[in-house]
Every structure is written in C-alpha cells, then in structure tokens.
Design a protein around this motif. Sequence first.
Motif, PDB file in Angstrom:
ATOM      1  N   GLY A   9       7.520 -36.587 -47.314  1.00  0.00           N
ATOM      2  CA  GLY A   9       7.983 -37.027 -46.009  1.00  0.00           C
ATOM      3  C   GLY A   9       7.809 -38.523 -45.833  1.00  0.00           C
ATOM      4  O   GLY A   9       7.202 -39.196 -46.657  1.00  0.00           O
ATOM      5  N   GLY A  10       8.344 -39.018 -44.735  1.00  0.00           N
ATOM      6  CA  GLY A  10       8.210 -40.437 -44.468  1.00  0.00           C
ATOM      7  C   GLY A  10       9.125 -40.878 -43.353  1.00  0.00           C
ATOM      8  O   GLY A  10       9.711 -40.053 -42.642  1.00  0.00           O
ATOM      9  N   LEU A  11       9.242 -42.175 -43.214  1.00  0.00           N
ATOM     10  CA  LEU A  11      10.094 -42.783 -42.201  1.00  0.00           C
ATOM     11  C   LEU A  11      11.358 -43.298 -42.880  1.00  0.00           C
ATOM     12  O   LEU A  11      11.270 -44.023 -43.883  1.00  0.00           O
ATOM     13  CB  LEU A  11       9.350 -43.925 -41.517  1.00  0.00           C
ATOM     14  N   VAL A  12      12.486 -42.932 -42.347  1.00  0.00           N
ATOM     15  CA  VAL A  12      13.757 -43.349 -42.942  1.00  0.00           C
ATOM     16  C   VAL A  12      14.745 -43.641 -41.821  1.00  0.00           C
ATOM     17  O   VAL A  12      14.659 -43.052 -40.737  1.00  0.00           O
ATOM     18  CB  VAL A  12      14.293 -42.253 -43.899  1.00  0.00           C
ATOM     19  N   GLN A  13      15.664 -44.532 -42.077  1.00  0.00           N
ATOM     20  CA  GLN A  13      16.695 -44.829 -41.095  1.00  0.00           C
ATOM     21  C   GLN A  13      17.773 -43.753 -41.105  1.00  0.00           C
ATOM     22  O   GLN A  13      17.999 -43.084 -42.133  1.00  0.00           O
ATOM     23  CB  GLN A  13      17.324 -46.184 -41.376  1.00  0.00           C
ATOM     24  N   ALA A  14      18.443 -43.619 -40.003  1.00  0.00           N
ATOM     25  CA  ALA A  14      19.552 -42.666 -39.915  1.00  0.00           C
ATOM     26  C   ALA A  14      20.563 -42.965 -41.026  1.00  0.00           C
ATOM     27  O   ALA A  14      20.876 -44.123 -41.298  1.00  0.00           O
ATOM     28  CB  ALA A  14      20.218 -42.759 -38.555  1.00  0.00           C
ATOM     29  N   GLY A  15      21.031 -41.900 -41.650  1.00  0.00           N
ATOM     30  CA  GLY A  15      21.951 -42.053 -42.773  1.00  0.00           C
ATOM     31  C   GLY A  15      21.259 -42.080 -44.116  1.00  0.00           C
ATOM     32  O   GLY A  15      21.917 -41.993 -45.159  1.00  0.00           O
ATOM     33  N   GLY A  16      19.953 -42.215 -44.098  1.00  0.00           N
ATOM     34  CA  GLY A  16      19.193 -42.285 -45.334  1.00  0.00           C
ATOM     35  C   GLY A  16      18.896 -40.925 -45.924  1.00  0.00           C
ATOM     36  O   GLY A  16      19.339 -39.893 -45.425  1.00  0.00           O
ATOM     37  N   SER A  17      18.114 -40.950 -46.996  1.00  0.00           N
ATOM     38  CA  SER A  17      17.804 -39.727 -47.731  1.00  0.00           C
ATOM     39  C   SER A  17      16.311 -39.618 -48.018  1.00  0.00           C
ATOM     40  O   SER A  17      15.611 -40.635 -48.126  1.00  0.00           O
ATOM     41  CB  SER A  17      18.561 -39.707 -49.067  1.00  0.00           C
ATOM     42  N   LEU A  18      15.868 -38.399 -48.156  1.00  0.00           N
ATOM     43  CA  LEU A  18      14.505 -38.106 -48.594  1.00  0.00           C
ATOM     44  C   LEU A  18      14.546 -36.844 -49.443  1.00  0.00           C
ATOM     45  O   LEU A  18      15.413 -35.986 -49.260  1.00  0.00           O
ATOM     46  CB  LEU A  18      13.570 -37.863 -47.401  1.00  0.00           C
ATOM     47  N   ARG A  19      13.600 -36.734 -50.337  1.00  0.00           N
ATOM     48  CA  ARG A  19      13.442 -35.501 -51.089  1.00  0.00           C
ATOM     49  C   ARG A  19      12.029 -34.981 -50.895  1.00  0.00           C
ATOM     50  O   ARG A  19      11.060 -35.649 -51.245  1.00  0.00           O
ATOM     51  CB  ARG A  19      13.716 -35.686 -52.574  1.00  0.00           C
ATOM     52  N   LEU A  20      11.938 -33.811 -50.336  1.00  0.00           N
ATOM     53  CA  LEU A  20      10.650 -33.160 -50.159  1.00  0.00           C
ATOM     54  C   LEU A  20      10.354 -32.289 -51.373  1.00  0.00           C
ATOM     55  O   LEU A  20      11.251 -31.691 -51.962  1.00  0.00           O
ATOM     56  CB  LEU A  20      10.647 -32.298 -48.901  1.00  0.00           C
ATOM     57  N   SER A  21       9.082 -32.246 -51.727  1.00  0.00           N
ATOM     58  CA  SER A  21       8.634 -31.399 -52.826  1.00  0.00           C
ATOM     59  C   SER A  21       7.546 -30.463 -52.319  1.00  0.00           C
ATOM     60  O   SER A  21       6.798 -30.803 -51.402  1.00  0.00           O
ATOM     61  CB  SER A  21       8.078 -32.246 -53.968  1.00  0.00           C
ATOM     62  N   CYS A  22       7.463 -29.319 -52.928  1.00  0.00           N
ATOM     63  CA  CYS A  22       6.419 -28.357 -52.591  1.00  0.00           C
ATOM     64  C   CYS A  22       5.929 -27.723 -53.882  1.00  0.00           C
ATOM     65  O   CYS A  22       6.693 -27.044 -54.568  1.00  0.00           O
ATOM     66  CB  CYS A  22       6.940 -27.298 -51.642  1.00  0.00           C
TER      67      CYS A  22
END
Length: 124
Positions: A9-22
């Motif tokens: 998780g984290g802080l990202v601007q609208a339109g951006g991407s993140l990849r969560l892992s578990c």
Amino acid sequence: EVQLQASGGGLVQAGGSLRLSCTASGFTFEDNTIGWFRQAPGKEREGISCFSKSDGRPYYRDSVKGRFTISSDNTKKIMYLEMNSLKPEDTAVYSCAAAVGSIRGCVIRKYDYWGQGTQVTVSS
C-alpha cells in the motif's frame, strides 16, 4: 497456523498504479480461494476481487472491473492485486483473505483467514 501478510500500500495520485502483495504461510492456494477486500473510513468492508482455481473465474467488484487484476504465485504462496487507474474513491485499507475450499465470489463470512490491512490512499 495460517498467516497472511499484506503489503504494497501507499500514497498515489489519481490515475496511478499500485501492486499489493499478500504472502501466505500454513496455507496452500490450490483447491482453496483467495481474495482481496477493502474498508474505507465509515464504510463496511467490501469484496474487491476473489479467485478460486477450481472455479476458474475471478470475481471483480463492478467498480474495479477493468482496472484491478488478481493473480497468485502458488509456488511462492503469494497473491497479488494489481491496481491501475486508481481513483480517490479507491482509498481504503486493503486486506487479503483466504477460504478453505472453492468459494464463488467475495462472501466475507465465508473467508476463514485474514491478513492485516495495508493502507491505500489515492489523492486527487
């Protein structure tokens, strides 16, 4: 003992991407069901995406269809949630969960194991 550990998780601007892992321990993805859920402040927890290999069809909440993708590496016992085109309304604490057996959809009460959440914040 089954343990699930979410990260990414984290802080990202609208339109951006993140990849969560578990990362899972004491649990195999084969013949079982994995899922991602989120809870925004003041709102109930909701299912985002869930997948059972035996069922074969990933479930996606309508609001994330076409933007989020669930996947897993069964050998490494890691599940992922790729999130693209993020929107401010995606801001929430995201948690991973696992259910014994094949579960269709993201029925919260049917999930047996839960990881701690990871915060995703999307700024406008």
